[in-house]
Design a protein around this motif. Structure first.
Motif, short mmCIF file in Angstrom:
data_model
loop_
_atom_site.label_atom_id
_atom_site.label_comp_id
_atom_site.label_asym_id
_atom_site.label_seq_id
_atom_site.Cartn_x
_atom_site.Cartn_y
_atom_site.Cartn_z
N MET A 143 -9.21 2.71 11.81
CA MET A 143 -7.82 2.59 12.23
C MET A 143 -7.70 2.02 13.65
O MET A 143 -6.58 1.86 14.15
CB MET A 143 -7.13 3.96 12.18
CG MET A 143 -7.00 4.54 10.79
SD MET A 143 -5.97 3.53 9.69
CE MET A 143 -4.39 3.63 10.52
N THR A 166 -5.32 -0.80 14.14
CA THR A 166 -3.93 -0.58 13.74
C THR A 166 -3.11 -0.23 14.96
O THR A 166 -3.52 0.60 15.78
CB THR A 166 -3.85 0.56 12.71
OG1 THR A 166 -4.64 0.22 11.57
CG2 THR A 166 -2.41 0.80 12.28
N ALA A 186 1.30 6.99 0.02
CA ALA A 186 0.32 6.03 0.53
C ALA A 186 -0.84 5.92 -0.44
O ALA A 186 -1.32 6.94 -0.97
CB ALA A 186 -0.19 6.46 1.90
N ASP A 237 3.10 0.77 8.73
CA ASP A 237 3.39 -0.41 7.93
C ASP A 237 4.81 -0.87 8.23
O ASP A 237 5.76 -0.08 8.11
CB ASP A 237 3.25 -0.06 6.44
CG ASP A 237 3.33 -1.27 5.53
OD1 ASP A 237 4.07 -2.23 5.87
OD2 ASP A 237 2.67 -1.26 4.48
N LYS A 297 0.79 -1.23 0.00
CA LYS A 297 0.00 0.00 0.00
C LYS A 297 0.83 1.28 0.00
O LYS A 297 0.27 2.38 0.07
CB LYS A 297 -0.94 0.02 1.21
CG LYS A 297 -1.98 -1.09 1.20
CD LYS A 297 -2.90 -0.98 2.41
CE LYS A 297 -3.96 -2.08 2.39
NZ LYS A 297 -4.87 -1.98 3.57
N HIS A 298 2.13 1.16 -0.07
CA HIS A 298 2.98 2.34 -0.02
C HIS A 298 4.12 2.21 -1.03
O HIS A 298 4.43 1.11 -1.49
CB HIS A 298 3.57 2.55 1.38
CG HIS A 298 2.56 2.69 2.46
ND1 HIS A 298 2.07 1.61 3.15
CD2 HIS A 298 1.92 3.79 2.95
CE1 HIS A 298 1.17 2.03 4.03
NE2 HIS A 298 1.07 3.34 3.93
N SER A 324 -3.35 5.81 5.61
CA SER A 324 -2.91 4.67 6.41
C SER A 324 -2.16 5.10 7.66
O SER A 324 -1.79 4.25 8.47
CB SER A 324 -1.99 3.80 5.56
OG SER A 324 -0.82 4.54 5.23
#
Length: 333
Positions: free
Chosen positions: A165, A168, A88, A96, A39-40, A92
């Motif tokens: 989130m 996370t 990103a 990560d 995702k990055h 996010s």
């Protein structure tokens, strides 16, 4: 899709995959471009001894007019500086392990020691990341717009805006952004104290090495309004030159007096507090300085309301032009 030849593609019409291919070619020519997990990705262009590190989203970059390249790259390239942008695919908060590992690798390679000056910048989730990852470059300058300090519900459970989130982790590496700023040369947090949740996050950045710059009435889209004021890029240029200070920011921020989005925010706040006289004075000031037909209509309406109450506006001062900052102070009372 030629970069420097006669054939050019309108990047607003290409798919995300084609866009990534486009900036990948530029990255490979200028430095490198590579994915960081699913995702990055990272875009690096090496130009000079100053490094501007930015945290941006694909959506924000693709919304930029023209070449649809990162803001950091546009600023750095124009000044022969180097640029490192973490991109990103979505908001996010850059949480990560692939990003952690990437910065670990840079530290192991003494990457940041090759630069005379390093500046970290981001807004919102990117502002959080700019503060959190600045720990890898001690002495760096950090400019963070309305950052979240953490989304750990044990610390900021009062912030219910980002429920997705909640699962996370913000407690492992590079977690609590205010603590990660400890090694920074200087950190700047820009926020609107009238935006309650943003102000609560900003309060968590209370540190000796952090300068908080409260901007009443700028609202919840600070990056966009600073760009509309044409001061976002000058801010980052000053930071890369080692000349960004609170005083320099406030001098630039006087541009808000001519930005209607900001002025509308001030008027809305005055009206919400039934400060009709101040609202009319603001409208009169805007009408005198700007070509603003809608403000004429609003001024006429407010003057009629005041006249019905037997109130007339005080005489208009010929000089100097009243500073809207004075109205900001009145809105907080």
């Amino acid at each position: 899709m030629e970069l420097d030849g006669a054939i050019r593609v309108d990047l607003t019409t290409v798919s995300n995959a084609e866009w990534y291919a486009h900036i990948g070619v530029i990255g490979e020519e200028a430095g490198y471009f590579e994915p960081l997990g699913p995702k990055h990705s990272v875009f690096f262009a090496e130009e000079g001894p100053v490094l501007l590190v930015t945290f941006e989203t694909r959506t924000a970059i693709r919304a930029r007019p023209g070449d649809q390249l990162p803001l950091g790259h546009a600023i750095a390239k124009g000044n022969l500086w180097s640029n490192l942008t973490i991109i990103a695919d979505e908001e996010s908060w850059y949480r990560d392990p692939a990003i952690y590992a990437y910065f670990d690798r840079l530290v192991d390679d003494a990457f940041f020691e090759d630069f005379d000056r390093v500046v970290f910048y981001g807004a919102g989730p990117g502002g959080y990341a700019a503060a959190a990852f600045s720990a890898v470059a001690p002495g760096a300058t950090v400019i963070s717009l309305q950052p979240q300090a953490t989304l750990d519900p044990r610390v900021s459970g009062w912030d219910t805006r980002y429920e997705k989130m909640r699962r996370t982790s913000f407690t492992d590496r590079y977690g609590f952004a205010p603590d990660m700023l400890e090694g920074a040369g200087e950190g700047f947090v820009i926020y609107d104290p009238n935006e309650m949740l943003d102000a609560m996050h900003a309060a968590l950045f209370t540190r000796d090495y952090v300068t908080r710059l409260p901007c009443p009435n700028i609202g919840g889209t600070i990056e966009a309004i600073l760009a509309e004021m044409n001061i976002l890029e000058p801010m980052l240029v000053l930071a890369c030159e080692g000349r960004f200070t609170a005083s320099a920011f406030w001098q630039l921020y006087r541009a808000r007096r001519d930005v209607r989005h900001y002025l509308r925010n001030v008027l809305a706040r005055l009206e919400s507090k039934n400060r009709t006289v101040l609202g009319a004075i603001l409208c009169r000031n805007v009408v005198r300085r700007l070509n603003a037909p809608r403000w004429v209509v609003r001024l006429n309406r407010l003057e009629a309301e005041l006249m019905a109450k037997g109130i007339t506006l005080p005489p208009e001062r010929p000089a100097p032009i009243p500073d809207v900052a004075a109205l900001d102070k009145d809105t907080t009372g």
